[in-house]
Design a protein around this motif. Structure first.
Motif, PDB file in Angstrom:
ATOM      1  N   UNK A 261      -2.521  15.821   8.577  1.00 57.90           N
ATOM      2  CA  UNK A 261      -1.889  16.797   9.476  1.00 57.90           C
ATOM      3  C   UNK A 261      -0.409  16.958   9.139  1.00 57.90           C
ATOM      4  N   UNK A 262       0.242  15.848   8.770  1.00 54.90           N
ATOM      5  CA  UNK A 262       1.669  15.884   8.455  1.00 54.90           C
ATOM      6  C   UNK A 262       1.947  16.402   7.045  1.00 54.90           C
ATOM      7  N   UNK A 263       0.881  16.713   6.284  1.00 55.14           N
ATOM      8  CA  UNK A 263       1.055  17.249   4.940  1.00 55.14           C
ATOM      9  C   UNK A 263       1.294  16.189   3.885  1.00 55.14           C
ATOM     10  N   UNK A 264       1.130  14.925   4.242  1.00 57.59           N
ATOM     11  CA  UNK A 264       1.319  13.828   3.275  1.00 57.59           C
ATOM     12  C   UNK A 264      -0.051  13.478   2.689  1.00 57.59           C
ATOM     13  N   UNK A 265      -0.529  14.373   1.820  1.00 58.63           N
ATOM     14  CA  UNK A 265      -1.917  14.299   1.377  1.00 58.63           C
ATOM     15  C   UNK A 265      -2.189  13.133   0.437  1.00 58.63           C
ATOM     16  N   UNK A 266      -1.205  12.756  -0.391  1.00 59.42           N
ATOM     17  CA  UNK A 266      -1.422  11.613  -1.277  1.00 59.42           C
ATOM     18  C   UNK A 266      -1.587  10.323  -0.477  1.00 59.42           C
ATOM     19  N   UNK A 267      -0.768  10.163   0.566  1.00 57.45           N
ATOM     20  CA  UNK A 267      -0.917   9.001   1.445  1.00 57.45           C
ATOM     21  C   UNK A 267      -2.268   9.054   2.157  1.00 57.45           C
ATOM     22  N   UNK A 268      -2.649  10.230   2.613  1.00 58.38           N
ATOM     23  CA  UNK A 268      -3.931  10.389   3.311  1.00 58.38           C
ATOM     24  C   UNK A 268      -5.089   9.980   2.412  1.00 58.38           C
ATOM     25  N   UNK A 269      -5.008  10.338   1.124  1.00 54.40           N
ATOM     26  CA  UNK A 269      -6.094  10.020   0.192  1.00 54.40           C
ATOM     27  C   UNK A 269      -6.319   8.513   0.079  1.00 54.40           C
ATOM     28  N   UNK A 270      -5.220   7.759   0.071  1.00 56.52           N
ATOM     29  CA  UNK A 270      -5.342   6.304  -0.030  1.00 56.52           C
ATOM     30  C   UNK A 270      -6.119   5.733   1.138  1.00 56.52           C
ATOM     31  N   UNK A 271      -5.811   6.194   2.342  1.00 51.50           N
ATOM     32  CA  UNK A 271      -6.514   5.700   3.525  1.00 51.50           C
ATOM     33  C   UNK A 271      -7.942   6.238   3.590  1.00 51.50           C
TER      34      UNK A 271
END
Length: 659
Positions: free
Chosen positions: A301-311
């Motif tokens: 949602x915050x646009x931090x897609x690389x971080x999201x991918x890790x989780x």
């Protein structure tokens, strides 16, 4: 994605389970110590079997239910031999609850009925109340709330009669759960509060904490976030005071969910991270997977897609470890959405295909669960009918005896009394039997309809009769493959919802075409559709029917392209390939099973599709040889075309004859 809602529901169930098991404190939690007591023949049998039941409860009961079945049978047999009726009741109660947790409702009911009969004989009100409550769980789980309430009320009367406050609190909790599921906030809150009051009077801190959390979840559902935070923080304080790490982890995650709903994302992540560290420490895989999924959603949602991918990846790995199909589907959806947002379209489409596979698996699982529910309902109804018929036979025997004794009395009066009884009582019971049998027939038809959505009719019939379906060789089956050309590139321009809707429209049409021509849909794999003619029942017309189906599929796609072009919407063009030859067919697996086919014929049919052309049906030489004299078709020779792994192969385009 709706991860946080699923996470809230998961935690609600976990908190409810605290109440279910809080009525008995395990003084000895060391498995070796408990097993040592069980093995010690110098100790009395009653102490030994109690230790053994504690050993099962603390070990296999929650981690290895199949092993628990065997161990509980051993405990019951030992108790029966030593004439320890209380232990027999406890073993049956635990066995029933173990089967309930495994989803084996009829087996659970059988254990509960046997245990309840023993408890009533020796007037063990506590044992009877516990079994009645757990019987209510079965009906509650099968959405028969009226029957569930009846058992809960019977249980409550017994608990009240012996002043068993733990049991009363547990029943109030169940009343709260039922009213919560019906959307009655006030009554749900009232019963949760009553349960808390009882736990407080018993100084049951963990029970009170669990109920406080339940109330917090209730307020969250109604968007009353300040009240929800208040109750969750009160629960958290108790869990921390007693060092209950699982309770702490669940409550921290629940608080994270509240802040998530309030869009206070940074605060939510802080609570999720705290929860995840504790879950990892205590090996709470389910809780950890859900919490990591919630974190990935916030970063997305915050646009931090690389971080999201890790989780996403971490949550997916844990869901696979658990075998949680819903979690796996959400994990692939998460990877798809974030790769798409980053412009990694090839990877995004790969994950979308994986997500669609698991969505299909979930539908199969839901259908299987529905079938199980129907079978359970049928068995319960059948048991009721048997009881009615048994009572009727007793009544008839009684009336026969009365007539025999009173034969010298006024025959007319005797006969009149008999028919009054018959018409006043048994007639209504017979009407019930007749009506119930109609219901059973209806439910059986619904069950069979669901089963036929999973398996071919012949295979489903064999499975019902024999309990298994053997794999079979088919000398001549005609295999159809379809695939959308340029799917990846075009799919990048559609939202996930638009893409799935369009695929679904096409595949639903293909399903209807297969049914029309009597060929069997095998499966879908991403944007590919696979069907077969000539199985599971061989059919001389199968080759013709399969080609007719393929041509109609191409006709549907051509019309679909025209419709979408008029609306300036993206459309898919399709290739279809067909090959005829020998295959092996059968059921894959024993749970979430699937009818599938194997053999070189399947591989060649796939090659016919990949070497075909848009809007054409490409067939092999084998299929052509079987159809070449059929006046319904015209054929266009393509010559020999190089096929990966097969060399050069003759191919033909087939179409309707213009005559």
């Amino acid at each position: 994605m709706n991860t946080k809602k699923n996470n809230t529901y998961t935690q609600y169930i976990l908190f409810s389970l605290f109440i279910l098991i809080s009525s008995k404190t395990w003084a000895q939690n060391n498995l070796d110590s408990l097993f040592g007591v069980w093995q010690n023949r110098q100790i009395s049998d009653s102490i030994r079997v109690d230790a053994f039941l504690d050993y099962i409860q603390a070990g296999a009961f929650y981690s290895q239910p199949d092993s628990a079945v065997i161990l509980l049978k051993q405990a019951y047999d030992f108790s029966e031999n030593s004439q320890d009726t209380i232990a027999m009741i406890d073993a049956l109660n635990m066995a029933g609850y173990n089967f309930f947790r495994m989803g084996k409702y009829p087996d659970a009911l059988a254990k509960y009925k046997k245990g309840l009969a023993l408890a009533e004989i020796i007037e063990d009100d506590h044992g009877a109340g516990s079994i009645l409550m757990r019987t209510g769980y079965i009906y509650h789980d099968n959405e028969d709330l009226v029957k569930a309430l009846q058992y809960y009320e019977r249980s409550l009367k017994l608990f009240e009669a012996i002043n068993d406050l733990n049991g009363i609190g547990s029943i109030y909790n169940e009343f709260g759960n039922i009213y919560k599921s019906k959307g009655d906030f006030d009554k749900s809150l009232d019963y949760y509060s009553k349960s808390i009051a009882i736990n407080d009077s018993l100084y049951d801190d963990i029970g009170s904490a669990a109920q406080l959390s339940n109330i917090g979840l209730l307020y969250t559902d109604y968007n009353k976030f300040n009240e929800a935070l208040d109750y969750q923080n009160r629960a958290l304080g108790i869990y921390r005071a007693v060092s209950d790490k699982l309770g702490i982890a669940n409550t921290l995650s629940a608080i994270g969910d509240i802040h998530h709903e309030m869009e206070a994302y940074d605060v939510a992540i802080d609570f999720y991270v705290q929860s995840s560290k504790i879950s990892e420490e205590i090996d709470d895989i389910q809780g950890l997977a859900a919490t990591l999924a919630s974190i990935s959603e916030i970063f997305s949602v915050k646009g931090k897609h690389n971080l999201a991918l890790g989780y996403c990846n971490k949550s997916l790995m844990l869901s696979k470890q658990l075998g949680d199909l819903g979690g796996i589907e959400q994990g692939y959806d998460c990877l798809y959405e974030n790769h798409k947002a980053l412009g990694n379209h090839t990877k995004a489409l790969l994950y979308l295909e994986e997500m669609l596979v698991y969505k299909d698996s979930l539908k199969t699982e839901e259908a299987s669960a529905k079938l199980q529910q129907m079978e359970f309902a049928k068995q319960v109804l059948a048991d009721s009918l048997l009881q009615v018929e048994k009572e009727m036979k007793i009544e008839m025997a009684h009336q026969a005896e009365v007539r025999k004794k009173d034969r010298n009395r006024n025959v007319a009066i005797g006969a009149g009394l008999f028919f009054v009884v018959l018409s006043g009582g048994l007639y209504h019971r017979w009407r019930f039997v007749k009506k119930s049998k109609i219901i059973i027939e209806k439910e059986r038809d619904r069950s069979e309809s669901l089963l036929l959505n999973i398996l071919p009719s012949a295979i489903a019939e064999e499975l019902k009769e024999k309990g298994e379906a053997a794999a079979r060789d088919f000398e001549l089956a005609t295999i159809l493959f379809s695939d959308f050309k340029g799917f990846t590139q075009k799919a990048e321009k559609l939202t996930a919802k638009e893409l799935i809707e369009e695929i679904n429209i096409c595949f639903k049409a293909f399903d209807q075409i297969c049914e029309k021509y009597g060929i069997e849909k095998i499966k879908t794999i991403g944007d590919a559709y696979m069907a077969a003619g000539g199985l599971p029942v061989p059919d001389d017309a199968a080759v013709t029917q399969t080609v007719m189906a393929a041509l109609e599929m191409q006709s549907f796609i051509s019309n679909r392209i025209k419709e979408r072009k008029e609306k300036k919407q993206i459309s898919f063009e399709m290739r279809v390939g067909i090959h005829t030859g020998p295959v092996v067919a059968g059921i894959v697996g024993i749970k979430k099973f699937q009818y599938d086919i194997w053999g070189d014929t399947v591989n060649i049919a796939s090659r016919m599709e990949s070497n075909g052309a848009i809007a054409k049906v490409n067939i092999s030489q084998n299929t052509y040889d079987l159809l070449k004299d059929n006046a319904q078709f015209v054929f266009e020779p393509r010559g020999k075309i190089e096929v990966k792994g097969k060399g050069a192969m003759e191919m033909w385009f087939v179409d309707y004859s213009k005559k």
